[in-house]
Write an enzyme that holds these catalytic residues in place. Sequence first.
Site, PDB file in Angstrom:
ATOM      1  N   TYR B 101      -0.151  -0.894   0.868  1.00 11.12           N
ATOM      2  CA  TYR B 101       0.480  -0.607   2.161  1.00 11.12           C
ATOM      3  C   TYR B 101      -0.529  -0.837   3.277  1.00 11.12           C
ATOM      4  O   TYR B 101      -1.672  -0.381   3.202  1.00 11.12           O
ATOM      5  CB  TYR B 101       0.974   0.847   2.209  1.00 11.12           C
ATOM      6  N   GLU B 189       3.851  -3.414  10.410  1.00 15.66           N
ATOM      7  CA  GLU B 189       3.679  -2.846   9.075  1.00 15.66           C
ATOM      8  C   GLU B 189       3.944  -3.899   8.003  1.00 15.66           C
ATOM      9  O   GLU B 189       4.883  -4.682   8.120  1.00 15.66           O
ATOM     10  CB  GLU B 189       4.668  -1.686   8.926  1.00 15.66           C
TER      11      GLU B 189
END
Lengths: 288, 380
Positions: B101, B189
């Site tokens: 992530y 993101e």
Amino acid sequence: MSILLTKETRAIVQGVTGRIGSVQTKWMLEYGTNLVAGVTPGRGGEEVHGLPVYDDVYEAVEKHQANATVLFVPAPFTRDAVLEAIDAGIKLIVAVPEHVPVHDVLVMKKEAEKHGAWLLGPNTPGIISPGIGKLGIMPGNMFVEGKIGIISRSGTLSYEIAGLLNEAGYGQSSLVGVGGDPVVGTRMVKILREFEADPQTEAVVIVGEIGGTAEEEAAEFIKVMSKPVVGYIAGRTAPPGRRMGHAGAIISKEGQGTVESKAKALTAAGAPVANKPTEVVELLKERL
Amino acid sequence: MKLLEYQGKQLFEANGIKVPRGQVVASAEEARTAAEALGGNAVLKVQVPVGGRGKAGGIKLIDSADEAPLVAEKLLNMEIKGFSVEKLLVEEKMDIAKEIYLGLIVDTDTGNIVMLFSPEGGMDIEQVAEEKPEKVFRLVIDPTSPPPFYRLRPFIRQGGFSGKLLNELTQFAYNLLRLFLERDLLVGEINPLIVLRDGRVVAGDSKVEVDDNALFRHQFEVNFWEDSDELEKEAREIGVTYVKLDGNIGVIASGAGLGMGTMDLLEEVGLAPANFLETGGGITEELMYKATKLVCKNEKVSGLIINLYGGVNPIEKGAKGIVRAIKELNPAPPVVVKALGNKQEECWETLRSGGITVVNSVRTEAAVERLVELMATQKQ
């Protein structure tokens, strides 16, 4: 007394020659605000409603000992206009413009903090201390001098609350708009501290909105405050994930920044939260 | 503005952030062609502006291009959390070794930018954040002095990486940060950031939000508005914010807080808003004319409440626009206007002589009550 905007305030208007700047300058003067000069780069030497216009903030500060500014410059120029005011030593900056890029606000906020300046906004109606003056765009006829302090993230809603307070016979010490953008210069809790210390203010109304955690942070301070605080938070029916306007009003995740989470924090701190604006008055009455 | 996955990936690719091979398609036939170009081994992903599409069945794997049309057909007929699927991203199937992530957000409270990184990325990142917070690393970035490349390396190393892969991941972090700063992103993101078995690293997904207010200073490679709602597109052109909702009462307010407050009060009496429309401080006669027309374009609208304050806004001019718009609408829904502030008397006069119901109380409830009455009268 009032907070931030007091009898000692000597303010300038940045963007004084613009369409909005010049009209609002007239109204601020009519309201009795102590405006000492205006600034528009390239227009030095002119006059607007009797105010001398300078090319930069530095000259206005030097010649008039200005200690506050209200800005009506286009959004793309707001960052530099604010940074100039900070650099010129001004300690109260009211940034009215909406649509200022968030990254610009980040820089403005950091610089204001480093220099110990109050930065209200952007996207703020400004500050009004009835009986003393106003730096901003709120309609003067919606406010009466009195003992209630108001902190608001929304201009329009704060006018509504003030109007309701007036009907019930409660005037205001000061109304401070912190600004409706996702990132603003000053945290609610800092304003709350000023109201707690202000002898004229007997109670405070917080007008909040969904999004962020400003109300939750304010709740921590309310626990140790001596004055009663009442809240109202708009956006109960706003769907999660949608940005409601150019405002910071967005519920990013279920359960965060919602009316419920804010109301819970405020209520637990001893500040009841009204379901609708009219209830604010009732809740205040019970506590005064 | 939130970008769809494929738009975000176009932005990534143009800025040195590697993405899987793939193509965006809008029909079953296009899906076949796109799958063929990938040798038939592909993944089809619905393009919707909400999360959780994988769990909702919006991601399908295929082994040959022949499967593509049928699968694509089904996906294109889906609706996910109220959004109908218009486009699919057809991408190469990947042999995944690890999911990571990487994200950048604005901390609205402190005014910092925060980089988040976890070696345990993927669908369950929120669970990881909750159960194993020590596996999510945070780097607080002062927007006035962003870190150089070499400061990001030790940050990424905390995830247990070294050598070539550490360098590669640091490059992703650096490029994402640069993109975030240079293009005024609000969210950037990558989840998952995928390490493939052959050692390549690619952005498996994209979640990007750009700041509408900063568009004036950028030239983007992506046409964001392409896939947005017609009315929302029109609102942008007028210069107002419009959010479509499910109910039948049109809402126009001169501020976001007042707009939401009005919606909340509608709910109190059992009514639901058809939209949220906020004018901001730019009211003119023309703007109010267009905004009123826009809200009434939604056929569900059977009542309209307009709530204005004249601080920076010339409500007396706005009133003219409202009157003009309502006169042109046939039939026009019942309308109530509450307007207070500078030049309120002039505003009321214009509205009343235009046959529009004015509420001059400070209580928005009074306007809502009046609207309910008008709607009841019209039904009879």
